[in-house]
Design a protein around this motif. Sequence first.
Motif, PDB file in Angstrom:
ATOM      1  N   THR A 190      14.558 -70.741  57.739  1.00  0.00           N
ATOM      2  CA  THR A 190      14.799 -70.911  56.311  1.00  0.00           C
ATOM      3  C   THR A 190      13.483 -70.683  55.586  1.00  0.00           C
ATOM      4  OG1 THR A 190      14.281 -73.270  56.348  1.00  0.00           O
ATOM      5  CG2 THR A 190      16.591 -72.660  56.742  1.00  0.00           C
ATOM      6  N   ASP A 191      13.551 -70.518  54.283  1.00  0.00           N
ATOM      7  CA  ASP A 191      12.312 -70.336  53.518  1.00  0.00           C
ATOM      8  C   ASP A 191      11.392 -71.550  53.648  1.00  0.00           C
ATOM      9  OD1 ASP A 191      13.005 -67.800  52.701  1.00  0.00           O
ATOM     10  OD2 ASP A 191      13.788 -68.451  50.750  1.00  0.00           O
ATOM     11  N   ALA A 192      11.955 -72.756  53.640  1.00  0.00           N
ATOM     12  CA  ALA A 192      11.142 -73.968  53.742  1.00  0.00           C
ATOM     13  C   ALA A 192      10.458 -74.078  55.102  1.00  0.00           C
ATOM     14  CB  ALA A 192      12.003 -75.205  53.499  1.00  0.00           C
ATOM     15  N   ALA A 193      11.103 -73.562  56.157  1.00  0.00           N
ATOM     16  CA  ALA A 193      10.562 -73.674  57.514  1.00  0.00           C
ATOM     17  C   ALA A 193       9.632 -72.527  57.874  1.00  0.00           C
ATOM     18  CB  ALA A 193      11.711 -73.736  58.517  1.00  0.00           C
ATOM     19  N   PHE A 194       9.464 -71.556  56.997  1.00  0.00           N
ATOM     20  CA  PHE A 194       8.627 -70.396  57.297  1.00  0.00           C
ATOM     21  C   PHE A 194       7.167 -70.812  57.477  1.00  0.00           C
ATOM     22  CE2 PHE A 194       5.919 -66.860  55.787  1.00  0.00           C
ATOM     23  CZ  PHE A 194       6.180 -65.967  56.824  1.00  0.00           C
ATOM     24  N   VAL A 195       6.594 -70.463  58.626  1.00  0.00           N
ATOM     25  CA  VAL A 195       5.187 -70.752  58.919  1.00  0.00           C
ATOM     26  C   VAL A 195       4.418 -69.459  58.694  1.00  0.00           C
ATOM     27  CG1 VAL A 195       3.540 -71.554  60.645  1.00  0.00           C
ATOM     28  CG2 VAL A 195       5.864 -72.493  60.613  1.00  0.00           C
ATOM     29  N   GLY A 196       3.628 -69.428  57.610  1.00  0.00           N
ATOM     30  CA  GLY A 196       2.934 -68.204  57.220  1.00  0.00           C
ATOM     31  C   GLY A 196       1.703 -67.895  58.039  1.00  0.00           C
ATOM     32  N   ALA A 227      14.483 -77.451  64.655  1.00  0.00           N
ATOM     33  CA  ALA A 227      14.932 -77.749  63.290  1.00  0.00           C
ATOM     34  C   ALA A 227      13.770 -78.369  62.514  1.00  0.00           C
ATOM     35  CB  ALA A 227      16.119 -78.706  63.309  1.00  0.00           C
ATOM     36  N   ARG A 228      13.600 -77.952  61.267  1.00  0.00           N
ATOM     37  CA  ARG A 228      12.526 -78.489  60.438  1.00  0.00           C
ATOM     38  C   ARG A 228      12.910 -79.875  59.944  1.00  0.00           C
ATOM     39  NH1 ARG A 228      10.550 -78.501  55.035  1.00  0.00           N
ATOM     40  NH2 ARG A 228       8.300 -78.186  54.939  1.00  0.00           N
ATOM     41  N   LEU A 229      12.045 -80.844  60.215  1.00  0.00           N
ATOM     42  CA  LEU A 229      12.277 -82.217  59.775  1.00  0.00           C
ATOM     43  C   LEU A 229      11.634 -82.500  58.431  1.00  0.00           C
ATOM     44  CD1 LEU A 229      11.619 -83.990  63.191  1.00  0.00           C
ATOM     45  CD2 LEU A 229      13.833 -83.473  62.129  1.00  0.00           C
ATOM     46  N   GLY A 230      10.675 -81.676  58.038  1.00  0.00           N
ATOM     47  CA  GLY A 230      10.005 -81.863  56.757  1.00  0.00           C
ATOM     48  C   GLY A 230       8.635 -81.228  56.773  1.00  0.00           C
ATOM     49  N   GLY A 231       7.928 -81.444  55.689  1.00  0.00           N
ATOM     50  CA  GLY A 231       6.585 -80.913  55.565  1.00  0.00           C
ATOM     51  C   GLY A 231       5.770 -81.811  54.656  1.00  0.00           C
ATOM     52  N   ILE A 270       0.776 -76.340  54.035  1.00  0.00           N
ATOM     53  CA  ILE A 270       1.722 -77.393  54.394  1.00  0.00           C
ATOM     54  C   ILE A 270       1.595 -77.712  55.879  1.00  0.00           C
ATOM     55  CG2 ILE A 270       3.657 -75.856  54.920  1.00  0.00           C
ATOM     56  CD1 ILE A 270       5.418 -77.960  53.383  1.00  0.00           C
ATOM     57  N   LEU A 271       1.828 -78.959  56.222  1.00  0.00           N
ATOM     58  CA  LEU A 271       1.909 -79.371  57.611  1.00  0.00           C
ATOM     59  C   LEU A 271       3.389 -79.537  57.913  1.00  0.00           C
ATOM     60  CD1 LEU A 271       0.341 -80.248  60.183  1.00  0.00           C
ATOM     61  CD2 LEU A 271       0.526 -82.593  59.325  1.00  0.00           C
ATOM     62  N   HIS A 272       3.947 -78.592  58.675  1.00  0.00           N
ATOM     63  CA  HIS A 272       5.373 -78.616  59.015  1.00  0.00           C
ATOM     64  C   HIS A 272       5.626 -79.617  60.142  1.00  0.00           C
ATOM     65  CE1 HIS A 272       6.333 -74.919  56.771  1.00  0.00           C
ATOM     66  NE2 HIS A 272       5.186 -74.445  57.225  1.00  0.00           N
ATOM     67  N   ALA A 284       9.499 -62.053  58.961  1.00  0.00           N
ATOM     68  CA  ALA A 284       9.670 -62.060  60.409  1.00  0.00           C
ATOM     69  C   ALA A 284       9.235 -63.401  60.993  1.00  0.00           C
ATOM     70  CB  ALA A 284       8.868 -60.928  61.030  1.00  0.00           C
ATOM     71  N   ARG A 285      10.184 -64.133  61.570  1.00  0.00           N
ATOM     72  CA  ARG A 285       9.872 -65.423  62.144  1.00  0.00           C
ATOM     73  C   ARG A 285       9.653 -65.324  63.656  1.00  0.00           C
ATOM     74  NH1 ARG A 285      10.844 -67.050  57.444  1.00  0.00           N
ATOM     75  NH2 ARG A 285      12.629 -67.685  56.353  1.00  0.00           N
ATOM     76  N   THR A 286      10.099 -64.236  64.251  1.00  0.00           N
ATOM     77  CA  THR A 286       9.960 -64.051  65.683  1.00  0.00           C
ATOM     78  C   THR A 286       8.513 -64.133  66.143  1.00  0.00           C
ATOM     79  OG1 THR A 286      11.946 -62.703  65.652  1.00  0.00           O
ATOM     80  CG2 THR A 286      10.552 -62.541  67.607  1.00  0.00           C
ATOM     81  N   PRO A 287       7.517 -63.588  65.411  1.00  0.00           N
ATOM     82  CA  PRO A 287       6.129 -63.711  65.883  1.00  0.00           C
ATOM     83  C   PRO A 287       5.677 -65.153  66.062  1.00  0.00           C
ATOM     84  CG  PRO A 287       6.262 -62.028  64.198  1.00  0.00           C
ATOM     85  CD  PRO A 287       7.614 -62.698  64.260  1.00  0.00           C
TER      86      PRO A 287
END
Length: 177
Positions: free
Chosen positions: A42-48, A79-83, A70-72, A2-5
């Motif tokens: 995306t999986d890479a952009a997921f902030v846990g 849009a995710r630019l990197g981490g 990771i520091l996103h 869930a990314r909405t939170p």
Amino acid sequence: KARTPIVIWLSTLLSLACTDARQVPADISVLTPLDPVRLEETDAAFVGEPTGFAVLEDGTFAISDRRNAILHHFATTGARLGGTGRRGEGPNEWVMGPTLAVAGRGHTVFVGDGPSIRAVDVLAKRFQWSRLRSARAIATSSYGDALVLVELDPATGASIHLVTGPDDSSRSGGPLP
């Protein structure tokens, strides 16, 4: 996942920071509410586990994620630019995972990592420097290329430190409150 939170958490944080019921004189700049930004899904952009948020000079922003170590880095569009980083004890690795993030000059973000403070260039995706800090020191802001730490230290009578690099002796100033 869930990314909405995360979007709700960031929107709430920005709303609270922008809310002020007091009357402010017209000559003082105030924060204005921002539209919510939906993060890339995306999986890479997921902030846990978001533990810090910093807006950089160019409007992009960084979110420290202790769970994924990771520091996103995100664009203003979400849009995710990197981490930067991963869990470990080598170069560009987080010992405990990044916590509170404070924006510095350019693409520098100052990040807590357990007993250390790290300066991270989110555009180059690398650590610039790292140094140990006192357990009593709290990162609060930045001043140009320096990180401002508050540390109530009765022995030295200092309450503010400016940290500019790994070998800085922490210029101190300010009496204890």
